[in-house]
Each structure stands twice: as structure tokens, then as C-alpha cells.
Write a protein that holds these residues in place. Sequence first.
Motif, short mmCIF file in Angstrom:
data_model
loop_
_atom_site.label_atom_id
_atom_site.label_comp_id
_atom_site.label_asym_id
_atom_site.label_seq_id
_atom_site.Cartn_x
_atom_site.Cartn_y
_atom_site.Cartn_z
N SER A 38 0.83 -1.20 0.00
CA SER A 38 0.00 0.00 0.00
C SER A 38 0.87 1.25 0.00
O SER A 38 0.57 2.23 -0.69
CB SER A 38 -0.91 0.03 1.22
N LEU A 39 1.95 1.20 0.79
CA LEU A 39 2.86 2.34 0.82
C LEU A 39 3.48 2.58 -0.55
O LEU A 39 3.54 3.71 -1.03
CB LEU A 39 3.98 2.11 1.84
N ILE A 40 3.93 1.50 -1.19
CA ILE A 40 4.53 1.64 -2.52
C ILE A 40 3.50 2.18 -3.51
O ILE A 40 3.79 3.03 -4.34
CB ILE A 40 5.09 0.29 -3.03
N ASN A 41 2.25 1.71 -3.36
CA ASN A 41 1.20 2.18 -4.27
C ASN A 41 0.95 3.67 -4.10
O ASN A 41 0.65 4.37 -5.06
CB ASN A 41 -0.09 1.40 -3.99
N ARG A 42 1.13 4.15 -2.86
CA ARG A 42 0.90 5.58 -2.63
C ARG A 42 2.13 6.39 -3.00
O ARG A 42 2.03 7.42 -3.63
CB ARG A 42 0.53 5.81 -1.16
N TYR A 43 3.30 5.93 -2.59
CA TYR A 43 4.54 6.66 -2.88
C TYR A 43 5.36 5.82 -3.85
O TYR A 43 6.15 4.97 -3.44
CB TYR A 43 5.33 6.93 -1.60
#
Lengths: 210, 320
Positions: A38-43
Motif C-alpha cells: 500500500s505504501l509503494i502504491n501511494r509513494y
Amino acid sequence: MGYLLNNPGEIGLLLWQHLRMTSITLIIAIAVAVPIASLINRYRWLSVPVMGTLGVVYTIPSLALIIFLVPVFGLNATSVIVAMVLYTQVILVRNLTVGLSGIDPAVLEASRGMGMSPWQRWWWVQVPLVLPVFVAGVRIAAVVAIAIATIGAKFNAGGLGQLLFDGIQTNRIDKIWAGSITVAVLAFAINALLLWLERRSSPTRKAQTE
Amino acid sequence: MGSIQFEQVTLEFSGMSRPAVNQVSCEVASGELVVILGPSGCGKTTLLKMVNRLYEPTSGRIRIDGQDIKRLKPTKLRQKIGYVIQQSGLFPHMTVADNVAVVPKLLKWPQPQIQARVDELLQLVKLPPTEYRDRYPAQLSGGQQQRVGIARALAGDPAYMLMDEPFGAIDAITRTALQTEILRLQQQLQKTILFVSHDVDEALRLGDRILVMNAGKIVQFDTPFNLLTQPADPFVHELLGADDMVRQLGLLTVNSAMMALPDNYQNGSKPTVNAVDNLRDALSLILRTGAPELSVVDQDKPVGLLTLEHIRSYAAEANR
């Protein structure tokens, strides 16, 4: 084959240990991979460093990695499980990020524009659309974990690897066969089960079979 | 009830030389269909997306129903505004019925009411519910998908609709059919609609008024006919092809140009046009049939006559 039939109790216990290690690994691995993805998807910029690191971890031989972890977690199943969690991350995180970024931006915009909260967007739209790719990742991770878990026997963690290592040490071909066959059957069974789940969760397949 | 007001609305994106939307002030009346028209990059979509707070203005205020939208929760605001986008954005994992049911579910309607609403809407957009309810978006054509997209946007019975180039990716024949549907639906439902388009003919056909934008600013905001006959500047003139007389005729109705029936009227076998048809179609009929005059009918009753001379003089008068 004879050994298998004559020692159902022992085989059952080892199978149970093996499954237990694999399941605990998958549960922890998924719990870690979802927030990372999820973090990678956001940043998006996180993708290269995180995937790079996980890729490097994956190249370390499993035996070496577990030995490396023994001083920290002791000579037991914990070290093996930690190692397996580390190995499966690259598979799970990669599949999750690919799945998330593969969702049509128009679909996400529509869900926002219709007034879904971030939570509703996650459960109603993102989760169902990512599920097939995610389950595919879990399937590969499960097979990898089942394979690595055989080495667990060397580290006092039990599991079906016990039969293999005992067999090699005592030159008992039947034990080696028994261990190999059981591991293989387990891997095939889990693979088939998850493959079935994967097919079931795919929206396009649903559309085709109607 | 149902108006949208923009007050000095400006949106600047960082790293851009000029604001995407620059000091836009205007008011859209209740039940009005306003087309926002302009070349790509003029800020038309950006302006639209500020209404449902997908973008937040850097300065200025937007009111719906006289209420500042900043005071509403974005999710609550969006549930009150139908939203249709170009690629339909249907949820591929949900059936047609589930897609349409999304907003009613968000609004927590009871299940039987949702089901009835879904069938009602599918009927409204001419997709028979028994046939289409349980299909998945992948099993529909582009035009059908967009019909579902429109039904989905209407599901919560919003007073407002935002349509972002909804027919931009659809072939010409289907697009014309969908435009006709929008006009029919609008006559029936009287929503306040903001419709983004870069297609001049679409804008002229659909818009009660057209908001022409260029480089983030409003250039002109007027009725289609006034835009054609009195373009504010050379940009509007060129964008709309204001010299195109035939295009203008498409906006004038037969009954405004026709002559009343003479006393000794005999129908004979003259070709007929409807009083509410436009003069462009009438002209086309005269040229095609070679008839010197057309019989104008209103609900199959003759009400007047129309000749080439009537069309010519009326057009000349309208342009004066």
C-alpha cells in the motif's frame, strides 16, 4: 511407500509441523506485505529501493540466511519462519503492487467521484480487483515456503525435512522417499487449492462463465 | 434549489506557469444543461472536478443550492452529485445491477427499494433489466457501458450531474444516439447538468447554454445561437465556426420561420416537416425533394408553409 503406510503417526506429526510453519509464515508474510505494498502504491518512488532490497534478500541461499538468524532467534522454528517471511516478501509485495497499479484509474476515479470513503474504496473496489493477482502471489509464496520449510529440520524445527535428513544420515532410502513424496503431495495440494481460489476470485472469469 | 455558483474560482497547480482555472465566476441555473466547451488543456475538466471536490480550488468559492461546498463532507457531497466519466469507469467485478446500486447502497437505502430503483433506471436508459441486470461490464458494448454509467450516476436521484466527456471515446453513430438519450432524459428529469465536451456540434446540440473556456478563463457564456451569431472574440468565432450558416440553421426551428396557412390552403402532395424540426433539416428536405414549399405540421395537423425564401430571410434577420 511402505514407510509412509507403516508410520502414519510420525508422518502426521511431521506434516502438521510442516503445515504449521508454512501457515504461520504466510499469515505473517501477508500481514507485512499488504502495508508495504500500500505504501509503494501511494509513494511510487519507494518501489525501486524496496523491491531492490527484497530482491537481494531473495538471492541469499536459504541455509545461509537461517544460520545468520539463529544467533538472534535461537535454534528453533522461529528462525526458519523469519527467513521464510523474508523470502516470500518479494513475491507477495511484487504481486500486490502490480495488482494495485493494474486497476484502471477510471475505476478508481469513479469510486471516488461517487462518494466512497477510502475504506469503502479499499473493500469494495481495490480488494476484489487485486484478489486474483494477490492469490496468485500467495500460491507461489506457499510453494516456496513449503520447499524452504524442509530445511527447518536442520534447525530443530521439525517438519517433513526430518525424514529427508534422517534418511540421508542413516542411509534409509524408504525414509527419503517417504519425505519427498509427502512434501511433493503437500506442495501440489496447496498449489491446486490456491489455484482454484485464484480462478474463483477472478472477475473476468466470472464474466466468461455466465 | 439546484443551482451551481462559481465565485472567483482559481486553481493553481504547482510547477505550472498559469493557473489551470483562472478567476471563474458564473452561475448555472437549476434544471439547466450547461456544456463546458474548449480545447484540451483549457481547464474545463478541472473546473468540473472542483464541483465534486476531486480538486480543491486555490481560491474562490463554489456553492450548490447556495451552500458553500467546503462545508460539506466530500463523500456526502459526491453522493448528491451524479458523476459520469469518459471511460465509463464501471466496476469490472460487479454486475450491471451492482454497479447501478453503488450510490443507493452508500446512501443506505433498504434493499427492496434499491432493487426497484435499479430496474427502473435500466429501463430508463433502455437496457431491459431482465436481460442486462446480471451481466458484467465486459459483456457490454461501449455504448451500453456508457448507458450503465449514466444509470449509475442517476441512481441516487441527484439534483446535479457532472459529465466529463462521457461520449468522447464512442463511435459517431452511437454518440448521436446517446446524445438523443441525454436530451430525452433531461426533458424528463430536469437535472442541473455540467457537461464537458470538446466537440462543437455536441455542445450546440445539447447545451441550453455553453461555457466557452480558453487558457483557464471563461471567454463567453451564452446560448448556442448567440455564440454563433454574436461571438465575443475571434477565438469563439473560430472555435464554433460561426460563419457556418448551416450550423446556425440547425439551431432555429421551423415554426419561427414559417408562414401561416393561407385561407385557400390545399395540401396536395407536398413534403412535410414538423414545426419543432430545425431549419437545417428543412433546408435539406427542400434540396433533396426539389419541392418549392414544404407543408409544416404539428402533430399531423398542417399549421404552415415553408419555402427556401422564408429560410433565407429568417437567417438573414437572425444574423442582423
